[in-house]
Scaffold this motif. Structure first.
Motif, mmCIF file in Angstrom:
data_model
loop_
_atom_site.group_PDB
_atom_site.id
_atom_site.type_symbol
_atom_site.label_atom_id
_atom_site.label_comp_id
_atom_site.label_asym_id
_atom_site.label_seq_id
_atom_site.Cartn_x
_atom_site.Cartn_y
_atom_site.Cartn_z
ATOM 1 N N VAL B 192 0.852 -1.199 0.000
ATOM 2 C CA VAL B 192 0.000 0.000 0.000
ATOM 3 C C VAL B 192 0.882 1.241 0.000
ATOM 4 N N GLN B 193 1.954 1.163 0.799
ATOM 5 C CA GLN B 193 2.888 2.283 0.871
ATOM 6 C C GLN B 193 3.556 2.502 -0.489
ATOM 7 N N THR B 194 4.027 1.414 -1.099
ATOM 8 C CA THR B 194 4.677 1.538 -2.403
ATOM 9 C C THR B 194 3.710 2.087 -3.437
ATOM 10 N N ILE B 198 4.207 5.357 -5.801
ATOM 11 C CA ILE B 198 4.036 5.384 -7.253
ATOM 12 C C ILE B 198 2.997 6.430 -7.647
ATOM 13 N N LEU B 199 1.893 6.458 -6.872
ATOM 14 C CA LEU B 199 0.841 7.428 -7.159
ATOM 15 C C LEU B 199 1.388 8.847 -7.079
ATOM 16 N N ILE B 205 4.411 13.682 -12.281
ATOM 17 C CA ILE B 205 4.605 13.712 -13.731
ATOM 18 C C ILE B 205 3.394 14.339 -14.413
ATOM 19 N N TYR B 206 2.212 13.933 -13.949
ATOM 20 C CA TYR B 206 0.965 14.423 -14.533
ATOM 21 C C TYR B 206 0.906 15.947 -14.438
ATOM 22 N N THR B 207 1.277 16.448 -13.245
ATOM 23 C CA THR B 207 1.180 17.886 -13.027
ATOM 24 C C THR B 207 2.163 18.657 -13.914
ATOM 25 N N ALA B 241 3.177 -3.331 -10.389
ATOM 26 C CA ALA B 241 4.347 -2.451 -10.377
ATOM 27 C C ALA B 241 4.818 -2.233 -8.937
ATOM 28 N N SER B 242 3.856 -2.076 -8.020
ATOM 29 C CA SER B 242 4.222 -1.845 -6.622
ATOM 30 C C SER B 242 4.940 -3.052 -6.047
#
Lengths: 220, 487
Positions: B192-194, B198-199, B205-207, B241-242
């Motif tokens: 969950v932390q990973t 990633i989020l 990147i999105y911003t 991925a996490s």
């Protein structure tokens, strides 16, 4: 002095809660209030600089509003400081020192003498005017466990310090000797080199990524 | 030892590391100048070559300084002191008595390994500034120097306590992590932390995507939004991925982890590209903590951490995965051979903590998020309020699981909502006892109890006041009665 090593019932232990705490010198209230005022004057200076930077200094409404806010918050913190004064108190026992403080958020610290690494008496600018000192007590436990008793008469503070240091049976830990040999006499170069030392000192500390076990637990 | 009696330079390969450090430093110093330079050029202003020359001058000056640094850096052993002489413009002589040395640590990155050298750190009880590290020593020399320091340090202690014939090389591996265990550790990490990391990364990147890559990421998102099915794919990709990321992180950090005991304490070494090594003498360990999460509990794995007095550096290491409860109790017995490790009465914190946690972590955030989301999603935003009953359950679990035990020698705590955390602290290691109370706690007669040690704090929250007072009296009595030094 030897301790007898027999087991004691917890109910027979000496109780910190029963201690008579001693309040600070009455002049410390003035010291404390003056230092609050000094802090708020600095804040006022920042506000005025900010206002003139945004060109709002001569806008009467904005100016009065900020001044009003400033007065209000300074008033609140003065009142809190004033009411909080009588909650600051210390107590000594044969083997430990205690200090409590705080009006809304209270805290109370107890330090056994033989955990004390270092004790000193110091005096701030305002304190000097009122002839008051503060006793600082340091342990190896870091900032959270250090104890400062302000508002003491200098003689009293010094005798407290001596009493504590006599009691703390801790052998002095030798500081690593750092000897400086002057070689260059160029102050500019010295300064550059000192700056460099400082940047190097901080550069090497890397925080290690924590192992990823559950931190779901919220703190609080 | 003759080998170290004369002042000597580090291994010549240290120059490589000095240059590497120089490169990093100079990049940081000069990059802003270069950016300014190029931005000004593209702005059609007449190029300000002064900046470029200035940057060049700094670079050359720093390069010479770095190289001189190597040639002016000497170390040797004088009596029972490690002596370092260094300094280009101003000579500095630092002598560290062996007594003050808390530990000697090696660090090896991939270049060190290739050149068969190690970075040599000496930890002392003091500020970060008094710590000494050598950029590169050959492995053999580093080991000799470490053994010499630790042996002479130990000899002084042993003269007082034990006879010479007991001095034997004693090295025993307590636990080590093989590849299958390493994979299990990686797979059971906190994903969950990973996922959060990633989020956060993707959000960054999105911003900035629009500014950096000159395209509008919304174009892609819009396409995906039309297919609800994609969200499932996105989610599973995210999860995979996490897991992979956790796995890679674990392997890099804990590859070939070994934790063993030597005559005077514990040592461990781990890492794939950068090998880290650390030692902790028994008496410097202030308390120990072992944690696990639900997945790891099933396979019986714990993360162990020793909290060591001394530098910030030694404090920040040592969260070692891959031990079992048997290892933890073996380590406890080694650390606390005489102490009483059996606990009887289990104590709990006040139930009033539930309401507070519900308020701070449940109601307040839910209402704030609800109000914010209402503008965008209208009544759907009310779904956020479901967080409130959930957080109530979590708060109850927090209170129900929080427990502490105390006996004549030790304090033990257990806590955690989903994961669990246990701490074992010998009472005589306590430096100070602090009560703290919020206004709410003051009204309700509750206290947070903080126990400061030389390696961090232990906090027991929301105790009833009379209980906290008894605990404080008890702890102070035991600390003051104990003649043993805390390190």
């Amino acid at each position: 002095m030897e301790f007898e090593n027999k087991e004691m019932e917890i109910s027979q232990l000496p109780k910190v809660a029963d201690l008579e705490f001693k309040g600070l010198h009455k002049d410390f209230l003035q010291v404390s209030i003056l230092s609050v005022i000094v802090q708020w004057i600095i804040i006022l200076a920042i506000i005025i600089t900010g206002l003139s930077f945004w060109g709002l200094l001569f806008n009467l409404k904005v100016f009065l509003a900020s001044l009003g806010g400033w007065l209000l918050f300074m008033g609140i913190s003065l009142i809190l400081r004033w009411l909080g004064f009588r909650h600051k108190a210390y107590a000594l026992r044969e083997r430990d020192i205690h200090y409590k403080t705080g009006l809304l958020w209270r805290s109370e610290t107890s330090i056994p003498f033989h955990r004390i690494q270092h004790a000193e008496v110091s005096q701030g600018l305002i304190e000097r005017v009122f002839k008051l000192s503060r006793l600082k007590v340091f342990t190896a436990g870091g900032e959270s466990s250090d104890l400062v008793v302000p508002g003491l008469e200098p003689d009293h503070a010094n005798s407290l310090k001596d009493y504590i240091l006599n009691k703390s049976a801790l052998e002095k830990v030798e500081e690593a000797e750092v000897e400086l040999f002057e070689e260059s006499h160029d102050p500019v170069l010295d300064e550059i080199y000192n700056d460099k030392l400082e940047t190097e000192g901080t550069e090497e500390i890397q925080s290690q990524p924590d192992d990823s076990i559950g931190e779901e637990e919220q703190n609080g | 030892m003759d080998e170290f009696s004369k002042p000597q330079r580090q291994s010549p390969v240290a120059i490589a590391f000095i240059l590497l450090k120089y490169g990093r430093r100079i990049f940081r110093l000069i990059a802003p100048l270069l950016i300014i330079f190029f931005v000004q050029r593209s702005g059609q202003r007449s190029a300000d070559y002064f900046l470029l020359y200035f940057a060049g001058a700094i670079a050359v000056y720093q390069l010479i300084l770095s190289l001189l640094e190597y040639f002016r850096f000497y170390y040797h052993i004088q009596g029972d002191d490690l002596v370092i002489q260094r300094g280009v413009w101003r000579k500095k002589r630092i002598s560290i008595p062996f007594d003050r040395i808390q530990g000697v640590n090696f660090e090896q990155n991939i270049l060190h390994r290739y050149l068969k050298a190690v970075e040599f750190h000496v930890d002392t009880a003091g500020s970060v500034n008094s710590e000494v590290s050598l950029d590169a020593l050959s492995v053999g020399k580093a080991e000799k120097l470490r053994d010499f320091i630790l042996k002479n340090k130990k000899a002084e202690v042993l003269e007082e306590e034990t006879s010479q014939d007991q001095v034997q090389e004693k090295e025993r591996v307590i636990f080590s992590v093989d590849i299958p265990t390493l994979l299990r550790i990686g797979l059971t990490a906190n994903h969950v932390q990973t996922m959060g990391i990633i989020l956060g990364f993707l959000w960054g990147i999105y911003t900035y995507a629009e500014e950096i890559f000159r395209f509008d990421p919304n174009d892609i998102v819009n396409v995906y939004e039309q297919f609800v099915g994609y969200s499932l794919i996105i989610f599973s990709t995210w999860l995979i991925a996490s897991v992979l990321l956790s796995l890679v992180r674990t392997v890099f950090q804990y590859y070939n982890l070994k934790f063993w005991e030597y005559e005077a304490g514990f040592k461990w070494v781990a890492g794939l590209l950068t090998r880290q090594e650390q030692s902790a003498p028994y008496e410097k360990v202030q308390y120990i903590r072992w944690r696990t999460n639900p997945l790891r509990r099933i396979i019986g794995l714990f993360s162990l951490r020793l909290f060591v007095a001394g530098s910030a550096r030694s404090r920040s290491f040592s969260d070692l995965p891959g031990s079992t409860l048997e290892h933890v109790s073996a380590i406890q017995k080694l650390l606390y051979p005489k102490e009483w490790l059996h606990f009887e009465e289990k104590n709990q914190i006040s139930k009033k903590v539930i309401g507070r946690r519900l308020l701070y972590f449940g109601i307040v955030p839910a209402l704030m998020a609800g109000a914010l989301l209402y503008f965008q999603y209208q009544w759907w935003a009310l779904l956020v309020l479901l967080w409130i009953p959930l957080s109530y359950l979590l708060a109850r679990r927090y209170q129900a699981r929080w427990a502490y035990w105390i006996n004549d020698d030790m304090i033990k705590t257990f806590s955690g909502v989903i994961a669990s955390k246990e701490v074992l602290l010998p009472i005589y290691k306590v430096q100070a006892v602090t009560f703290s109370q919020t206004p709410y706690q003051l009204r309700k007669g509750l206290v947070n109890l903080n126990l400061s040690t030389a390696a961090g704090q232990l906090r027991i929250p929301y105790l009833e006041k009379d209980r906290a007072e008894k605990l404080r009296d008890d702890i102070l009595y035991r600390v003051e009665r104990e003649q043993k030094a805390w390190m």
